[in-house]
Design a protein around this motif. Structure first.
Motif, short mmCIF file in Angstrom:
data_model
loop_
_atom_site.label_atom_id
_atom_site.label_comp_id
_atom_site.label_asym_id
_atom_site.label_seq_id
_atom_site.Cartn_x
_atom_site.Cartn_y
_atom_site.Cartn_z
N GLY A 1 0.79 -1.22 0.00
CA GLY A 1 0.00 0.00 0.00
C GLY A 1 0.82 1.26 0.00
N GLU A 2 2.16 1.13 0.01
CA GLU A 2 3.02 2.32 0.10
C GLU A 2 2.80 3.26 -1.08
N GLU A 3 2.49 2.70 -2.25
CA GLU A 3 2.19 3.54 -3.42
C GLU A 3 0.69 3.66 -3.66
N SER A 4 0.00 2.55 -3.52
CA SER A 4 -1.43 2.50 -3.88
C SER A 4 -2.34 3.01 -2.77
N GLY A 5 -1.82 3.02 -1.55
CA GLY A 5 -2.69 3.31 -0.41
C GLY A 5 -3.49 2.11 0.06
N HIS A 6 -3.39 1.02 -0.67
CA HIS A 6 -4.17 -0.17 -0.32
C HIS A 6 -3.44 -1.02 0.72
N ARG A 7 -3.41 -0.50 1.93
CA ARG A 7 -2.73 -1.21 3.01
C ARG A 7 -3.56 -2.39 3.50
N GLN A 8 -2.91 -3.27 4.21
CA GLN A 8 -3.59 -4.44 4.76
C GLN A 8 -3.43 -4.46 6.27
N LYS A 9 -4.53 -4.22 6.96
CA LYS A 9 -4.52 -4.23 8.42
C LYS A 9 -4.58 -5.68 8.90
N VAL A 10 -3.64 -6.05 9.72
CA VAL A 10 -3.50 -7.46 10.11
C VAL A 10 -4.41 -7.81 11.28
N ARG A 11 -5.15 -8.89 11.13
CA ARG A 11 -6.00 -9.41 12.19
C ARG A 11 -5.38 -10.63 12.87
N GLU A 12 -4.78 -11.51 12.08
CA GLU A 12 -4.17 -12.72 12.63
C GLU A 12 -2.97 -13.11 11.79
N ILE A 13 -1.97 -13.70 12.45
CA ILE A 13 -0.83 -14.30 11.75
C ILE A 13 -0.77 -15.76 12.19
N ARG A 14 -0.77 -16.65 11.22
CA ARG A 14 -0.75 -18.07 11.54
C ARG A 14 0.40 -18.78 10.83
N LEU A 15 0.91 -19.82 11.49
CA LEU A 15 2.02 -20.61 10.97
C LEU A 15 1.52 -22.03 10.72
N ASP A 16 2.05 -22.69 9.70
CA ASP A 16 1.52 -24.02 9.39
C ASP A 16 2.29 -25.13 10.10
N CYS A 17 1.87 -26.34 9.89
CA CYS A 17 2.38 -27.52 10.62
C CYS A 17 3.86 -27.77 10.37
N ASP A 18 4.36 -27.36 9.21
CA ASP A 18 5.78 -27.57 8.90
C ASP A 18 6.61 -26.31 9.15
#
Lengths: 130, 130
Positions: A63-80
């Motif tokens: 979003g630094e150029e477009s303004g289309h930032r992404q507000k983070v709700r959750e960060i998840r990691l997988d089994c591996d």
């Protein structure tokens, strides 16, 4: 950055991890991108998605150029420990640089890829034209 | 395999592409895996997900041991041609080898990854024990 949770991630030989970005409100898969250790730390700390741009070889604050930032709700990691899922709210409703809601806009139909999602805003409007 | 739609895919130097697998009915992101050209062709042709196992270095017909096959509803390609999204119906309701619904079962909470999804069936029941 001595954070132990960052050490649990299995980084590639290039120090990256693939990241699936999913829209929290709709469940839409918006894009697949990559993070390095710094990008993940900044994402967790700042609350907005920061990726590693493999083409530009630098941190990419989405979003630094477009303004289309992404507000983070959750960060998840997988089994591996070698893939991340980040749930976000997509500002402006456009994740893709083509001006579409998300990047997976071509569907295999028979023996061809067909575009099945509309452009919501022209890229030159988003990024400015020549 | 001379299919032109396969030639549009940007394979990595190892001939692979990352694949996001999403459950059609729930929108859940089940897993991130990889396909090579043959796996993608077989997936499109047979209607069930076939991946490339990087650890075993062979084709991996998802569910071949567990019975948890993935019936394909849609195959999508992203804007850069370097990531796939496959929408599936997950047979048995378990995509992860840990016996969970999906692979992204750890969530970052503060400075640690926390398991937030239950085991639905013990792996030794799924794969057989020693």
């Amino acid at each position: 950055m001595q954070k132990s949770w960052l050490n649990e991630v299995q980084w590639t030989a290039e120090g990256l991890i693939p990241v699936v970005t999913q829209e929290f409100s709709t469940g839409k898969v918006l894009m697949l991108a990559w993070m390095n250790r710094e990008a993940l730390a900044l994402t967790a700390q700042g609350g907005y998605a920061v990726y590693w741009s493999r083409s530009r070889r630098r941190l990419w604050r989405k979003g630094e150029e477009s303004g289309h930032r992404q507000k983070v709700r959750e960060i998840r990691l997988d089994c591996d420990n070698d893939a991340l899922l980040v749930l976000v709210e997509q500002e402006g409703g456009i994740a893709c640089h083509t001006g579409r809601h998300h990047c997976f806009f071509r569907r295999l139909e028979g023996d061809a890829w067909h575009t099945v999602e509309p452009v919501l805003r022209e890229p030159k409007e988003i990024y400015g034209g020549p």
